[in-house]
Design a protein around this motif. Structure first.
Motif, PDB file in Angstrom:
ATOM      1  N   LEU A  30       0.841  -1.198   0.000  1.00 53.65           N
ATOM      2  CA  LEU A  30       0.000   0.000   0.000  1.00 53.65           C
ATOM      3  C   LEU A  30       0.875   1.246   0.000  1.00 53.65           C
ATOM      4  CD1 LEU A  30      -2.647  -1.014   2.712  1.00 53.65           C
ATOM      5  CD2 LEU A  30      -2.830  -1.256   0.224  1.00 53.65           C
ATOM      6  N   PRO A  31       0.398   2.324  -0.623  1.00 54.18           N
ATOM      7  CA  PRO A  31       1.152   3.581  -0.555  1.00 54.18           C
ATOM      8  C   PRO A  31       1.300   4.031   0.892  1.00 54.18           C
ATOM      9  CG  PRO A  31      -0.576   3.693  -2.231  1.00 54.18           C
ATOM     10  CD  PRO A  31      -0.820   2.441  -1.438  1.00 54.18           C
ATOM     11  N   ALA A  32       2.353   4.777   1.157  1.00 54.86           N
ATOM     12  CA  ALA A  32       2.631   5.205   2.535  1.00 54.86           C
ATOM     13  C   ALA A  32       1.494   6.030   3.125  1.00 54.86           C
ATOM     14  CB  ALA A  32       3.936   6.006   2.557  1.00 54.86           C
ATOM     15  N   ASP A  33       0.748   6.745   2.282  1.00 55.82           N
ATOM     16  CA  ASP A  33      -0.306   7.627   2.808  1.00 55.82           C
ATOM     17  C   ASP A  33      -1.685   6.976   2.807  1.00 55.82           C
ATOM     18  OD1 ASP A  33      -0.947   7.539   0.112  1.00 55.82           O
ATOM     19  OD2 ASP A  33      -1.064   9.722  -0.139  1.00 55.82           O
ATOM     20  N   TYR A  34      -1.733   5.656   2.569  1.00 54.33           N
ATOM     21  CA  TYR A  34      -3.028   4.986   2.428  1.00 54.33           C
ATOM     22  C   TYR A  34      -3.941   5.225   3.632  1.00 54.33           C
ATOM     23  CZ  TYR A  34      -6.437   1.280   1.475  1.00 54.33           C
ATOM     24  OH  TYR A  34      -7.596   0.579   1.226  1.00 54.33           O
ATOM     25  N   ALA A  35      -3.427   5.045   4.828  1.00 54.73           N
ATOM     26  CA  ALA A  35      -4.260   5.193   6.036  1.00 54.73           C
ATOM     27  C   ALA A  35      -4.613   6.643   6.305  1.00 54.73           C
ATOM     28  CB  ALA A  35      -3.523   4.605   7.243  1.00 54.73           C
ATOM     29  N   GLN A  36      -3.803   7.582   5.832  1.00 54.23           N
ATOM     30  CA  GLN A  36      -4.050   8.995   6.109  1.00 54.23           C
ATOM     31  C   GLN A  36      -5.109   9.614   5.202  1.00 54.23           C
ATOM     32  OE1 GLN A  36      -0.634   7.808   6.171  1.00 54.23           O
ATOM     33  NE2 GLN A  36      -1.199   7.633   8.341  1.00 54.23           N
ATOM     34  N   HIS A  37      -5.506   8.903   4.151  1.00 51.90           N
ATOM     35  CA  HIS A  37      -6.490   9.441   3.203  1.00 51.90           C
ATOM     36  C   HIS A  37      -7.636   8.445   3.016  1.00 51.90           C
ATOM     37  CE1 HIS A  37      -3.902  12.824   2.113  1.00 51.90           C
ATOM     38  NE2 HIS A  37      -2.897  11.965   2.116  1.00 51.90           N
ATOM     39  N   PRO A  38      -8.509   8.329   4.005  1.00 54.41           N
ATOM     40  CA  PRO A  38      -9.561   7.312   3.967  1.00 54.41           C
ATOM     41  C   PRO A  38     -10.578   7.483   2.854  1.00 54.41           C
ATOM     42  CG  PRO A  38      -9.905   8.825   5.792  1.00 54.41           C
ATOM     43  CD  PRO A  38      -8.554   9.138   5.247  1.00 54.41           C
ATOM     44  N   ASP A  39     -10.587   8.626   2.195  1.00 51.63           N
ATOM     45  CA  ASP A  39     -11.534   8.841   1.101  1.00 51.63           C
ATOM     46  C   ASP A  39     -10.890   8.684  -0.273  1.00 51.63           C
ATOM     47  OD1 ASP A  39     -13.609   9.429   2.916  1.00 51.63           O
ATOM     48  OD2 ASP A  39     -12.938  11.519   3.058  1.00 51.63           O
ATOM     49  N   LYS A  40      -9.608   8.383  -0.301  1.00 53.62           N
ATOM     50  CA  LYS A  40      -8.890   8.308  -1.565  1.00 53.62           C
ATOM     51  C   LYS A  40      -8.874   6.873  -2.100  1.00 53.62           C
ATOM     52  CE  LYS A  40      -4.384   9.445  -3.626  1.00 53.62           C
ATOM     53  NZ  LYS A  40      -3.027  10.024  -3.361  1.00 53.62           N
ATOM     54  N   ARG A  41      -9.032   6.752  -3.412  1.00 58.75           N
ATOM     55  CA  ARG A  41      -8.947   5.442  -4.065  1.00 58.75           C
ATOM     56  C   ARG A  41      -7.709   5.397  -4.949  1.00 58.75           C
ATOM     57  NH1 ARG A  41     -12.872   1.874  -3.535  1.00 58.75           N
ATOM     58  NH2 ARG A  41     -14.701   2.528  -2.349  1.00 58.75           N
ATOM     59  N   TYR A  42      -7.168   4.193  -5.119  1.00 62.91           N
ATOM     60  CA  TYR A  42      -5.872   4.041  -5.775  1.00 62.91           C
ATOM     61  C   TYR A  42      -5.941   3.054  -6.944  1.00 62.91           C
ATOM     62  CZ  TYR A  42      -4.076   6.164  -1.468  1.00 62.91           C
ATOM     63  OH  TYR A  42      -3.822   7.011  -0.414  1.00 62.91           O
ATOM     64  N   PRO A  43      -5.166   3.315  -8.002  1.00 57.89           N
ATOM     65  CA  PRO A  43      -4.991   2.308  -9.067  1.00 57.89           C
ATOM     66  C   PRO A  43      -4.268   1.087  -8.503  1.00 57.89           C
ATOM     67  CG  PRO A  43      -4.190   4.478  -9.748  1.00 57.89           C
ATOM     68  CD  PRO A  43      -4.408   4.543  -8.273  1.00 57.89           C
ATOM     69  N   VAL A  44      -4.316  -0.016  -9.255  1.00 53.82           N
ATOM     70  CA  VAL A  44      -3.719  -1.267  -8.784  1.00 53.82           C
ATOM     71  C   VAL A  44      -2.857  -1.902  -9.875  1.00 53.82           C
ATOM     72  CG1 VAL A  44      -4.135  -3.533  -7.759  1.00 53.82           C
ATOM     73  CG2 VAL A  44      -5.772  -1.674  -7.369  1.00 53.82           C
ATOM     74  N   LEU A  45      -1.678  -2.377  -9.472  1.00 51.84           N
ATOM     75  CA  LEU A  45      -0.840  -3.226 -10.313  1.00 51.84           C
ATOM     76  C   LEU A  45      -0.865  -4.630  -9.735  1.00 51.84           C
ATOM     77  CD1 LEU A  45       1.401  -3.981 -12.389  1.00 51.84           C
ATOM     78  CD2 LEU A  45       3.072  -3.151 -10.685  1.00 51.84           C
ATOM     79  N   TYR A  46      -1.260  -5.612 -10.539  1.00 50.13           N
ATOM     80  CA  TYR A  46      -1.135  -7.017 -10.170  1.00 50.13           C
ATOM     81  C   TYR A  46       0.188  -7.508 -10.740  1.00 50.13           C
ATOM     82  CZ  TYR A  46      -5.857  -7.016  -8.410  1.00 50.13           C
ATOM     83  OH  TYR A  46      -6.974  -6.741  -7.650  1.00 50.13           O
ATOM     84  N   PHE A  47       1.097  -7.865  -9.844  1.00 51.82           N
ATOM     85  CA  PHE A  47       2.459  -8.222 -10.248  1.00 51.82           C
ATOM     86  C   PHE A  47       2.653  -9.727 -10.072  1.00 51.82           C
ATOM     87  CE2 PHE A  47       7.128  -8.448  -9.461  1.00 51.82           C
ATOM     88  CZ  PHE A  47       7.539  -7.945 -10.688  1.00 51.82           C
ATOM     89  N   LEU A  48       2.976 -10.422 -11.168  1.00 51.69           N
ATOM     90  CA  LEU A  48       3.026 -11.883 -11.194  1.00 51.69           C
ATOM     91  C   LEU A  48       4.479 -12.364 -11.177  1.00 51.69           C
ATOM     92  CD1 LEU A  48       0.305 -12.442 -13.967  1.00 51.69           C
ATOM     93  CD2 LEU A  48      -0.008 -12.024 -11.506  1.00 51.69           C
ATOM     94  N   HIS A  49       4.788 -13.218 -10.223  1.00 54.07           N
ATOM     95  CA  HIS A  49       6.156 -13.673 -10.028  1.00 54.07           C
ATOM     96  C   HIS A  49       6.540 -14.782 -11.003  1.00 54.07           C
ATOM     97  CE1 HIS A  49       4.943 -17.462  -8.127  1.00 54.07           C
ATOM     98  NE2 HIS A  49       4.065 -16.782  -7.407  1.00 54.07           N
ATOM     99  N   GLY A  50       7.816 -15.156 -10.980  1.00 52.27           N
ATOM    100  CA  GLY A  50       8.328 -16.206 -11.839  1.00 52.27           C
ATOM    101  C   GLY A  50       8.260 -17.577 -11.186  1.00 52.27           C
ATOM    102  N   ALA A  51       8.708 -18.583 -11.912  1.00 49.39           N
ATOM    103  CA  ALA A  51       8.698 -19.958 -11.405  1.00 49.39           C
ATOM    104  C   ALA A  51       9.583 -20.073 -10.177  1.00 49.39           C
ATOM    105  CB  ALA A  51       9.176 -20.918 -12.493  1.00 49.39           C
ATOM    106  N   SER A  52       9.191 -20.955  -9.278  1.00 50.54           N
ATOM    107  CA  SER A  52       9.910 -21.261  -8.039  1.00 50.54           C
ATOM    108  C   SER A  52       9.830 -20.174  -6.991  1.00 50.54           C
ATOM    109  CB  SER A  52      11.391 -21.582  -8.297  1.00 50.54           C
ATOM    110  OG  SER A  52      11.520 -22.842  -8.916  1.00 50.54           O
ATOM    111  N   ASP A  53       9.142 -19.073  -7.268  1.00 51.02           N
ATOM    112  CA  ASP A  53       9.035 -18.013  -6.279  1.00 51.02           C
ATOM    113  C   ASP A  53       7.705 -18.080  -5.541  1.00 51.02           C
ATOM    114  OD1 ASP A  53      11.480 -16.648  -6.206  1.00 51.02           O
ATOM    115  OD2 ASP A  53      11.054 -15.704  -8.127  1.00 51.02           O
ATOM    116  N   ASN A  54       7.615 -17.289  -4.481  1.00 50.21           N
ATOM    117  CA  ASN A  54       6.419 -17.245  -3.649  1.00 50.21           C
ATOM    118  C   ASN A  54       6.310 -15.852  -3.036  1.00 50.21           C
ATOM    119  OD1 ASN A  54       4.830 -17.539  -1.017  1.00 50.21           O
ATOM    120  ND2 ASN A  54       4.568 -19.586  -1.884  1.00 50.21           N
ATOM    121  N   PRO A  55       5.124 -15.276  -2.999  1.00 46.14           N
ATOM    122  CA  PRO A  55       4.972 -13.924  -2.453  1.00 46.14           C
ATOM    123  C   PRO A  55       5.403 -13.781  -0.998  1.00 46.14           C
ATOM    124  CG  PRO A  55       3.060 -14.511  -3.753  1.00 46.14           C
ATOM    125  CD  PRO A  55       3.869 -15.765  -3.613  1.00 46.14           C
TER     126      PRO A  55
END
Length: 375
Positions: free
Chosen positions: A92-117
């Motif tokens: 989350l962006p650093a200011d996420y909690a400070q702006h309860p009315d703000k909405r944010y774009p999203v990047l879904y980032f997909l990892h490579g083989a053998s990795d885990n989030p």
């Protein structure tokens, strides 16, 4: 062609090719604040905020509690769509909690083989430094390949990765976090196996994603690129485990789980009498026209010309994708950093995290600008 814009609208080395080529080419909890003598009472320190609470739903059930900080945390979920437990890292962006009315774009980032989030190194510095977007890194399995497998009856159990991500994780995130839910403010990107996954998802569901990124991706699964098919087959059949040697107590990076048939993912990979038609149908290069209204970014090195380095083959798939985009007259951002000279301090042009970290240094500001350009 290398347009300088996108359309508005240090984990472990990804070992996809190592298995194939080698196996036959085929909070910190702050110490309790000490009491400070004072005339009236001792002063205490507020504990650091933890991850925000998320509610189960859309077929996902959380297991245990989230781990991490308020802006970089991991949850574990189960789903009938994919066997086992699965981690999802959320940045989350650093200011996420400070702006309860703000909405944010999203990047879904997909990892490579053998990795885990669960690996904190997947939270690349450029992603954690993003100021105006959320990043979601879902588990894609050691060799899930971001698709619903043709054969669901293997020893690996249920393997509906695309369904898991697009019909469960995505709406789960939208329901629990303050996201912008239109395609112009949602991107999908990935590296190596995840580069294929990003293109695959953007092509299958163009109404969901306005931007797509592939870094050192498996961009071509056609019969023209049998080395990559061989890499996938090696993972499915676990051919690389013969190179694991005696265990030192850690999992072998060439062990991708229960051995399954080479046909489990897309049916037979062998190009005989068009029997491999499902592989060809899933090939991102041949489906490039589906990206007509999507911002496209492609990054690759050259592996220093060494066929034993997966990046040597990744560059070939990137060039084929570029040629197809040119033929379709579609705009894109393309970077071939060759042997890595000038591309960050830790990139030597190989299939490594040092190069991907620099890819993201270049890409993330472009993506945030593209998001911001669309009301």
């Amino acid at each position: 062609m290398t347009p300088a814009r996108l359309l508005p609208a240090r984990p472990r080395r990804a070992r996809t090719a190592v298995a194939a080529l080698a196996a036959g080419l085929l909070l910190l909890a702050a110490p309790a604040a000490a009491a400070v003598p004072a005339p009236t009472a001792a002063r205490t320190t507020e504990p650091a905020p933890g991850p925000p609470p998320l509610a189960d739903g859309f077929g996902l059930t959380q297991v245990g509690t989230a781990t991490g900080t308020a802006t970089n945390f991991v949850i574990t979920v189960t789903t009938p769509q994919v066997a086992g437990q699965h981690t999802i890292r959320i940045l989350l962006p650093a200011d996420y909690a400070q702006h309860p009315d703000k909405r944010y774009p999203v990047l879904y980032f997909l990892h490579g083989a053998s990795d885990n989030p669960s690996d904190p190194a997947l939270a690349y510095p450029a992603l954690t430094a993003a100021q105006s977007m959320i990043t979601v890194i879902p588990d894609g399995g050691l060799r899930g390949w971001y698709t619903d497998w043709l054969d669901q009856g293997t020893a690996a159990g249920a393997q509906n990765w695309e369904t898991f991500h697009l019909t469960q994780v995505l709406p789960f995130v939208d329901a629990n976090l303050r996201t912008r839910t239109d395609r112009a403010h949602r991107a999908v990107g990935g590296l190596s196996m995840g580069g294929f996954g990003a293109l695959h998802y953007a092509q299958d569901r163009p109404e969901l994603f306005g931007q797509v990124l592939t870094m050192s991706g498996a961009n071509d699964l056609s019969a023209d690129q049998m080395v990559l098919r061989g890499a996938v087959v090696a993972m499915l059949t676990n051919a690389g485990t013969v190179l694991c040697g005696p265990s030192d107590g850690r999992p072998c990076g060439l062990d991708f789980g229960p051995t399954v048939s080479s046909d489990a993912l897309f049916g037979t990979p062998y190009p005989v009498f068009n029997a491999d038609w499902r592989w060809n149908a899933a090939d991102p290069v041949s489906r490039a026209a589906a990206l007509a209204h999507t911002g496209i970014a492609v990054y690759t090195g050259n592996g220093k010309g060494n066929p034993a380095d997966m990046e040597f083959w990744a560059e070939g798939t990137a060039k084929r994708l570029k040629d197809r985009l040119d033929a379709l007259r579609l705009p894109y951002h393309y970077v071939d950093y060759g042997d890595g000279t000038g591309w960050g301090a830790d990139c030597q042009g190989g299939h490594t995290a040092g190069c991907w970290a620099q890819d993201l240094v270049d890409y993330v500001p472009r993506l945030e600008a593209a998001f911001a350009a669309t009301p």
